[in-house]
Design an enzyme around this catalytic site. Structure first.
Site, short mmCIF file in Angstrom:
data_model
loop_
_atom_site.label_atom_id
_atom_site.label_comp_id
_atom_site.label_asym_id
_atom_site.label_seq_id
_atom_site.Cartn_x
_atom_site.Cartn_y
_atom_site.Cartn_z
N ALA A 1 29.27 69.28 43.85
CA ALA A 1 29.03 68.76 45.03
C ALA A 1 29.34 68.37 45.59
O ALA A 1 29.46 67.10 46.21
CB ALA A 1 27.68 69.89 44.91
N GLY B 1 4.62 88.10 29.37
CA GLY B 1 3.28 88.22 29.26
C GLY B 1 3.02 88.47 27.66
O GLY B 1 2.93 89.32 26.69
N ALA B 2 3.49 87.12 27.20
CA ALA B 2 3.13 86.71 25.83
C ALA B 2 1.93 86.46 25.97
O ALA B 2 0.76 86.26 26.75
CB ALA B 2 3.49 85.34 25.81
N ARG C 1 27.25 62.03 23.04
CA ARG C 1 25.51 60.71 23.06
C ARG C 1 26.75 60.14 22.70
O ARG C 1 27.87 60.58 21.46
CB ARG C 1 24.78 61.15 21.76
CG ARG C 1 24.75 62.55 22.72
CD ARG C 1 23.63 62.78 22.10
NE ARG C 1 22.79 64.40 22.37
CZ ARG C 1 21.59 65.09 23.20
NH1 ARG C 1 21.06 63.71 23.74
NH2 ARG C 1 21.36 66.37 22.98
N MET D 1 12.78 75.64 23.21
CA MET D 1 12.75 74.51 23.15
C MET D 1 11.76 74.04 23.89
O MET D 1 11.22 74.13 24.81
CB MET D 1 13.87 74.49 24.21
CG MET D 1 15.40 74.36 23.51
SD MET D 1 16.60 74.25 23.09
CE MET D 1 18.15 74.31 22.47
N GLY D 2 11.54 72.95 23.93
CA GLY D 2 10.44 72.02 24.10
C GLY D 2 9.61 71.10 23.07
O GLY D 2 8.73 71.66 23.02
N ARG D 3 10.70 69.90 22.79
CA ARG D 3 10.01 68.84 22.26
C ARG D 3 8.86 68.16 22.30
O ARG D 3 7.82 67.91 21.62
CB ARG D 3 11.03 67.91 21.14
CG ARG D 3 10.94 68.89 20.27
CD ARG D 3 12.10 67.54 19.65
NE ARG D 3 13.24 68.15 18.73
CZ ARG D 3 14.82 68.41 18.93
NH1 ARG D 3 14.76 67.86 19.44
NH2 ARG D 3 15.34 69.03 18.51
N ASP E 1 14.78 71.56 29.86
CA ASP E 1 12.86 70.93 29.60
C ASP E 1 12.49 70.37 30.85
O ASP E 1 11.67 70.57 30.12
CB ASP E 1 12.69 69.63 28.44
CG ASP E 1 13.58 69.81 27.26
OD1 ASP E 1 13.47 70.73 26.93
OD2 ASP E 1 14.03 69.00 26.89
N ASP F 1 16.65 61.43 30.64
CA ASP F 1 15.47 60.35 30.87
C ASP F 1 16.65 59.18 30.16
O ASP F 1 16.74 58.27 30.32
CB ASP F 1 14.77 60.44 30.60
CG ASP F 1 14.02 60.90 29.20
OD1 ASP F 1 15.22 61.27 28.09
OD2 ASP F 1 13.07 60.99 28.29
N GLY F 2 17.49 59.53 28.40
CA GLY F 2 18.22 59.58 27.53
C GLY F 2 19.50 58.25 28.58
O GLY F 2 19.51 57.08 29.13
N SER F 3 20.32 59.12 29.40
CA SER F 3 21.10 59.09 30.23
C SER F 3 20.53 57.95 30.97
O SER F 3 21.72 56.62 31.78
CB SER F 3 21.85 59.91 30.98
OG SER F 3 21.86 60.47 30.51
N THR G 1 18.89 68.78 33.28
CA THR G 1 18.13 69.14 31.19
C THR G 1 16.81 70.55 31.19
O THR G 1 16.31 69.94 32.55
CB THR G 1 16.89 68.13 30.98
OG1 THR G 1 16.30 68.20 29.93
CG2 THR G 1 16.11 67.53 32.04
N GLY H 1 22.06 65.81 26.65
CA GLY H 1 22.18 67.16 26.84
C GLY H 1 22.90 68.09 28.11
O GLY H 1 22.20 67.87 28.62
N ASP I 1 11.53 67.98 32.06
CA ASP I 1 10.60 67.16 31.73
C ASP I 1 10.14 65.56 31.54
O ASP I 1 10.92 64.61 31.82
CB ASP I 1 10.04 67.05 30.22
CG ASP I 1 12.08 66.90 29.70
OD1 ASP I 1 12.47 66.43 30.14
OD2 ASP I 1 12.00 65.71 28.26
P1 ADP Z 1 19.26 63.02 27.77
O1 ADP Z 1 20.12 62.13 28.68
O2 ADP Z 1 19.86 63.81 27.96
O3 ADP Z 1 18.52 62.25 27.54
P2 ADP Z 1 20.14 61.27 25.66
O4 ADP Z 1 19.14 61.04 25.50
O5 ADP Z 1 20.88 61.22 24.13
O6 ADP Z 1 20.34 62.21 26.23
O7 ADP Z 1 21.34 60.27 25.94
C1 ADP Z 1 22.32 60.39 27.18
C2 ADP Z 1 23.62 58.82 26.33
O8 ADP Z 1 23.17 57.95 27.41
C3 ADP Z 1 22.70 58.07 25.65
O9 ADP Z 1 24.12 58.87 23.96
C4 ADP Z 1 23.46 56.96 25.19
O10 ADP Z 1 25.39 56.73 25.55
C5 ADP Z 1 23.06 56.70 26.48
N1 ADP Z 1 21.66 55.71 26.52
C6 ADP Z 1 20.24 56.81 25.68
N2 ADP Z 1 19.53 54.98 25.62
C7 ADP Z 1 20.03 54.35 25.66
C8 ADP Z 1 20.25 53.44 26.15
N3 ADP Z 1 18.59 52.33 26.05
N4 ADP Z 1 21.09 51.83 26.21
C9 ADP Z 1 22.39 51.52 26.14
N5 ADP Z 1 21.97 53.16 27.07
C10 ADP Z 1 21.16 54.68 26.53
#
Ligand code: ADP
Length: 334
Positions: free
Chosen positions: A32, A196-197, A82, A180-182, A138, A113-115, A136, A21, A140
């Protein structure tokens, strides 16, 4: 595990990418990383479209001038993606071929965290030093008090809620504003207090619909003619913001109940000064950490100091909400 490696003697070329994201401040972080790499006499390559660009070999050599006029821009000029292919061993093998072809000695990954999970797996499989910069909205990710884009998103949300308040107070309106904020209530809680909610509903606490109703009834009795309830996407009180709103509407016919879902506008916009400064510090620190031989770590900020934490911890840890804010909100919404 964080690694210390003998990068000092071998580090010549650094690749930088944005993934997952997008978040305001990513451009300032790229700038930088590029400029500090060149400052320390390394070559820097921009990798386009996240891991997809690494697989496809979409790389551009950077100069200090390649990142002119982006410090103030939202989104990411390198684009993010993604990438399903990177989740496969075959995909990561192709990515490694690109690393070999361009002779990259280290990667800086700006994302969530996915990245970082992808980066960690890639580092383990192919022994390519990686360093993460948390981007991100969020907020988080554990290992840092603030992620890039969070402050900007908060300012965007309170700006939107201020506008909603104008219309709410001109009628007897009760507004439910979804932010936002799942999985994390940081945006809802901070922007809720800032704007002030009346009530703030977050994923971390299940307030219960009856308590919400009691609280709104008390406010109505005390003379409030309009109110704003901030609801995080992942709130546990009801199934979604529309269901919560319709439940309240049935029980409080006095109010004209409305729902506003802020959505993707929260991701956009020019980064705040805070995010630009944070991105600049994180980018410089990421390159300096590689220079010191650190790898498999994420840069973060704690008590206004730059810190490193293992990527694994950043991924698996949880960032806790500030419970003090719940108390402050309860006191101030009488
Ligand atoms: P974010 O980094 O914002 O949490 P995503 O969860 O969509 O976003 O992860 C971004 C990219 O990181 C994914 O599209 C994928 O290419 C890579 N990625 C995420 N999880 C894994 C995984 N378990 N193994 C390999 N690549 C991953």
């Amino acid at each position: 595990m964080a690694d210390r490696i003998d990068l000092m003697s071998t580090l010549k070329k650094i690749g930088v990418l944005t993934s997952g994201g997008d978040a305001p401040g990513m451009n300032a972080a790229i700038r930088a990383v590029v400029r500090s790499s060149i400052f320390y006499k390394y070559e820097c390559f921009a990798i386009h479209k996240g891991y997809q660009g690494l697989i496809d070999g979409e790389l551009t050599p950077m100069t200090p001038r390649s990142v002119n006029n982006i410090v103030n821009k939202g989104g990411t000029f390198l684009k993010s993606a993604r990438c399903l292919e990177f989740r496969t061993q075959e995909g990561r093998k192709k990515a490694y071929r690109t690393v070999q072809k361009f002779e990259l000695d280290a990667l800086v990954v700006i994302g969530g965290d996915g990245s970082f999970t992808g980066a960690m797996i890639f580092q383990k499989e192919w022994n390519v030093p990686v360093i993460g910069i948390p981007g991100t909205i969020d907020n988080d990710i554990s290992g840092t008090q603030f992620t890039l884009g969070y402050d900007t998103a908060l300012n965007t949300v309170i700006d939107a809620i201020d506008k909603i308040r104008d219309t709410a107070s001109s009628h007897n309106r009760l507004f439910f504003v979804e932010v936002m904020g799942r999985d994390a209530g940081h945006i809802a809680l901070n922007a809720g207090v800032g704007a002030g909610a009346e009530e703030i509903l977050i994923p971390e606490e299940d307030m219960g619909l009856e308590r919400l109703l009691d609280s709104l009834k008390k406010s109505e009795k005390s003379g409030k003619s309009s109110s704003i309830v901030v609801v995080a996407e992942g709130d546990k009180t009801g199934d979604n913001v529309f269901e919560i709103a319709s439940y309240v509407e049935k029980n409080m016919p006095y109010y004209d109940v409305r729902v506003s879902v802020l959505g993707h506008m929260q991701r956009g916009g020019s980064p705040s000064c805070f995010d630009r400064v944070l991105a600049s510090r994180m980018g410089v620190f990421a390159v300096e950490s590689l220079r010191n031989g650190d790898s498999n770590v994420m840069v973060g900020i704690k008590n206004d100091k730059m810190v490193l934490s293992p990527l694994e911890k950043a991924i698996k840890g949880t960032s806790k909400i500030n419970k003090e804010l719940i108390r402050v909100s309860d006191i101030l919404s009488i």
